[in-house]
Design an enzyme around this catalytic site. Structure first.
Site, mmCIF file in Angstrom:
data_model
loop_
_atom_site.group_PDB
_atom_site.id
_atom_site.type_symbol
_atom_site.label_atom_id
_atom_site.label_comp_id
_atom_site.label_asym_id
_atom_site.label_seq_id
_atom_site.Cartn_x
_atom_site.Cartn_y
_atom_site.Cartn_z
ATOM 1 N N GLU B 43 0.843 -1.235 0.006
ATOM 2 C CA GLU B 43 0.174 -0.120 -0.017
ATOM 3 C C GLU B 43 0.808 1.500 -0.051
ATOM 4 O OE1 GLU B 43 -2.161 0.235 3.755
ATOM 5 O OE2 GLU B 43 -3.643 1.793 3.089
ATOM 6 N N LYS B 125 -9.768 2.439 -1.134
ATOM 7 C CA LYS B 125 -9.717 1.646 0.329
ATOM 8 C C LYS B 125 -11.093 1.975 0.708
ATOM 9 C CE LYS B 125 -6.878 1.577 4.308
ATOM 10 N NZ LYS B 125 -5.701 1.778 4.694
ATOM 11 N N CYS B 177 -5.137 -3.051 3.158
ATOM 12 C CA CYS B 177 -4.856 -2.969 4.727
ATOM 13 C C CYS B 177 -6.112 -3.133 5.448
ATOM 14 C CB CYS B 177 -4.315 -1.930 5.232
ATOM 15 S SG CYS B 177 -3.138 -1.839 6.589
#
Lengths: 636, 636
Positions: B43, B125, B177
């Site tokens: 990321e 995200k 994540c």
């Protein structure tokens, strides 16, 4: 329908629900005696707003809830509107902790209203600010997220609070602070609520810190909302100071009523002052019967002074201190600091200390003494040369040894190291001890220009309990000096000699004020260059500066005097060298020093500390910067 | 279908897209030579992750975009997956700045994939963490907000990336994540994507800082996700260090592959080490043909050591420093600090300085020297008594004067003030100058126990360039001492005498190590009490402590030795007095000092600085606390 509104512009003490509730109870009594019908308190007036991670303490949340219940219990025969944290103990937030809302409670006859058309008997803040010092998403669940969770359109949850009052149906649009600052959001809470119909009055409860230029912007925004909805709007903000450790914010109140045409019809008269005003508002004509009030200037030096004076008074009080020691060099920053603190705390509580080395001129030593005399403070002279010499000798004469083979390292104190030794000797050896003996603290007199590039010594002149001037550029420090002399004191307390002097650290013979040799910062240009690095909303980097320079629009874009750049620099090479030097210091030593700097009082749109957040990642120039640089240097 | 995956566990340098892109280009070449088919990077591997407000620089965003294009250009014949900031220049975020997403790019044959079933040719995200050091809502627009804006269900936007690869249709679930750390969110990204069907592989690209105990938690969570979806999951995390000014985080990598049954089938072998591993994964059987690997311990002192050693090496390098000076008192904290830095930087780069006053015993002076000899560092002895005496005399003999009426104030240096004078003399007068002359910086050796209650002197022993031990409780410092001797050095470098000594500041004759008189902190109890104030997810306050005390479950709940409390305190009154004393210091002077403390290396679930955020709001006890206190005192 006429209604008497009590505008409770209270001082909120952050983290003290006990004290805040006491203030509220007293105000409720007073408002009741004055026949108020609606009593409005600010956002988060029970817990306070800037509490850091105190929101994670379950016992604190319960405490706030229980104080809130005490307020609700006082609502017989009147409507009390107040801000508090609302906890849903059965749900969690995104962080897995108990669910918290930034909420507006509407109490009447000891009951909470608004639960008839909404999942909770209170209103939830829709738009949570997450820029500058704000980080509400860290702690609170927004109405946006609740709508997503409930699988409802946000629009459905935007509901007025309807109540029956004196036999009539009253519609209140209750919103919180950012809900009215919706320029950048696609959700416009006030419109959505108004679309539901029957809204007689909008009430925005806020906890909105003072920033230069903010009040008039708020007036423009809020006026338009009142005008467009055709509904009057009451704005209630708190006073007091709150902080997030690294940065201190003042709250000016400035609570206001806008009529249904968007005109200001009431202003709480004194900013930064707790007040309870009762205003009779005719809801039938939307307050158009009242006289219109003009908004007041909100950007000039008087606003800065008022905010700083308030910050100094309230912050010292909040930490239980009323005495300060100020190192005075005979320069402008310490002189302004001395005048500011002396006015705020009284001359009997301020001690000025001049700490000369062999490099300090008689000029500045004399000026420091005149300043002390003018202000009527206690004054002391504590020279540092002897210990500075001792320190240099002690280090140079005691080589370090590797014990295994007796290899020695002789340490040499360079002139640059000796400069920093002087600065630390003043603050860490003397001022800290003098302050403790005087029963107080010592101040940091740094301005924003030197904080930007670290033109100060860590544990030296950058040390202190508070950096009151560290959100002012050097030219603003001079403006403040004039203002203090002319308006605050009404006569020359800061000697004109100090104002006329070339700014200098006097840490070497090269920095001689008498020869006009001072700081390497050329304030009329660098103040504006540095400002462009941090204050614009989309921030400026050397790439932008070079582009503006080559397009001939640099001075215009950064706001300095036209023609200045070519006067200062012999050519592009010098210009670029200077730019790279300061950008490197800004992101290098300057940043490293700011991490350990004292709290800064914020007045600008961007203050150092927790407002402008920084990672110590070193110096970087973009690829496009290097291209521009090459172009410029090649073409000259 | 077999696929060769290149796991690029690269070191990401925050704020250096130029260097990061170079690393990536080299890794792409290497992976291509090794016949990799999918290359996966972490990321935000181009810009870095913890950048403070650098995200507000338009020129930086453009720079990152242009480096991203270079990576995309290298994707001929293979699939490159990497993290970068994605900018929608036509839209704004909630803060009014240009719209930024934390995005995952999937490039193949020089084109970006995924735009066929999604508004952008990249993945965004969904869950943005906003706790601890994380503040993604400040900078990035989440997929949740985009769905709200587009008036679409979030579910509709959760789409795999489909591509045609070697004649087959390959479905990749690309997430970032926090999207896999969804325990506390009602949205479960991996499930929603998997529901769309045809997903062969999940890829989670992360920038996840090291925390004690985090890896095994991640293994539990991610294993379950792979098992429940029946799809293998590749987790790629970066190594390196990143910071947010006040707090430094290490990134351990620990990139892992989970097969479709949730078993670990691959681990990048060395944590905290850049690596490029090629793994052949059979997507037909979900990787069940591979051997299962057990997870490794992630909470013991060896993990702490590894993280601190890495932090010291990388942080000094990042600020361009390789020499440190350490004040060594003969006590445990400075000894552990000395052993840590010496191993990390080499003895030739470390200078130990002992700075005795008349209060320092021969015991500690001798121990400091033995330590220096054992470590092979340079060693110096620079006494402070002379200057300390001079400072006291200088202040006491030079009364401040009010010039108008010649009124004098005699300042008196109390024994307490004299203690702080000593501490500042050591750090600000000597160590800072010695470090500069040695060409380096000096360290802060404070531990978390003293940081909690401010048992250190501002500009004195609390000063330094880095506080490497400030996230370790005192008992962990001792554990680390043992570990350094036994495993890192393999012999006794920290003398047993230092480990056996009573911890003491030796700032007065009352703090005599030879008489066993030391710190007021009773570490076997206070370490655990203090820990309860900051480390639990729902934080503990004196109200909780009193409740547990009266319920007889205190020791169990805070984790200290059973029966200890009654051994230490004569009764409830003493217990309560002690509790109030430390709570007050924690929220009072301790906090004021932390605001100006050096950066802390984080290893625990909650480190001081930007992880645990604090407002300087003074000392508060809840109403329920006072009720409990009264009950307890009345009943005894």
């Amino acid at each position: 329908m006429n209604i008497k509104i009590a505008m409770c512009q209270m001082e909120v003490i952050p983290g003290r629900p006990d004290i805040n509730t006491e203030i509220m109870l007293a105000m409720i009594e007073e408002a009741r005696m004055k026949n108020a019908e609606i009593i409005v308190f600010p956002e988060m007036c029970i817990p306070g707003y800037l509490l850091g991670d105190t929101w994670e303490q379950t016992s604190f949340l319960k405490d706030c809830e229980s104080y809130g219940e005490q307020i609700i219990a006082k609502s017989n025969d009147l409507i009390i509107i107040f801000g508090n944290v609302a906890v849903d103990w059965d749900k969690i937030g995104d962080d897995g902790r108990v669910r918290k809302y930034n909420a507006c409670f509407i109490a009447h006859d000891q009951k909470l209203l608004g639960g008839d058309n909404f999942p909770y008997p209170f209103r939830i803040k829709t738009l949570l600010p997450n820029y500058r010092e704000f980080e509400e998403e860290r702690h609170f669940y927004s109405l946006r997220k609740l709508a997503e969770e409930l699988n409802q359109k946000l629009d459905e949850l935007m509901q007025p609070v309807y109540l029956s009052y004196k036999g009539e149906r009253l519609g209140l649009g209750c919103i919180l602070c950012e809900d009215s600052w919706y320029e950048n959001y696609f959700t416009k809470p006030i419109e959505l609520i108004n679309n539901k119909g029957g809204v007689h009055l909008f009430i925005n409860i806020s906890s909105s810190p003072f920033t230069l230029g903010k009040n008039n912007k708020r007036n423009r925004l809020f006026s338009r909302q009142a005008r467009e909805t055709g509904v009057p709007l009451v704005y209630i903000n708190n006073v007091g100071i709150q902080n997030n450790g690294k940065t201190i914010y003042t709250f000016d109140g400035s609570s206001t009523i806008y009529n249904c045409r968007g005109n200001i019809i009431y202003h709480c008269h004194q900013p930064f002052k707790q007040s309870l005003d009762i205003v009779d508002l005719n809801l039938s004509n939307g307050g158009t019967n009242k006289n219109i009030i003009n908004s007041v200037p909100d950007q000039d030096i008087s606003c800065i002074y008022r905010s700083l004076d308030y910050a100094v008074k309230k912050f010292t009080k909040s930490i239980g201190i009323n005495k300060v020691v100020i190192g005075v060099s005979g320069g402008i920053d310490s002189a302004v600091s001395a005048a500011l603190y002396t006015k705020a705390l009284g001359p009997e509580n301020v001690m000025l200390v001049n700490m000369p080395s062999k490099y300090n001129s008689n000029t500045t030593k004399d000026l420091a003494k005149i300043l002390a005399n003018n202000l009527g403070c206690f004054y002391d002279v504590l020279p540092i040369q002897e210990v500075v010499d001792h320190t240099i000798k002690q280090i140079e004469n005691n080589p370090a040894v590797r014990l295994a083979d007796n290899k020695k390292i002789n340490l040499k104190i360079s002139p640059f190291i000796a400069e920093n030794i002087q600065a630390r000797d003043r603050s860490a050896r003397l001022l800290a001890a003098v302050a403790a003996a005087f029963g107080g603290v010592f101040t940091c007199n740094a301005n924003k220009s030197e904080m930007t590039v670290g033109y100060s010594t860590l544990y030296g002149d950058q040390a202190g309990f508070l950096a009151a001037l560290a959100d002012l550029w050097k030219h603003q420090v001079y403006e403040l000096a004039h203002y203090l002399n002319q308006y605050v004191y009404g006569h020359e307390v800061i000697p004109q000699g100090i104002i006329n002097l070339v700014p200098s650290a006097e840490l070497s013979f090269e920095q001689s004020v008498d020869k006009g040799m001072g700081d390497p910062i050329i304030y009329p240009y660098h103040d504006y260059l540095f400002r462009s690095f941090i204050e614009p909303w989309e921030r400026v980097t050397p790439e932008d500066i070079l582009k503006w320079y080559s397009d001939g629009v640099l001075e215009e874009n950064i706001g300095c005097e036209p023609g200045l750049v070519n006067k200062i620099f012999a050519g592009p090479a010098e210009f670029i060298k200077d730019l790279e030097r300061w950008w490197s210091l800004f992101n290098g030593m300057g940043l490293a020093k700011r991490i350990q700097a004292p709290p800064v009082v914020a007045v600008s749109r961007r203050a150092y500390g927790f407002d402008y957040r920084e990672s110590q990642n070193g110096i970087y120039f973009t690829r496009q910067y290097y291209r521009l640089k090459e172009q410029i240097l090649r073409s000259c």
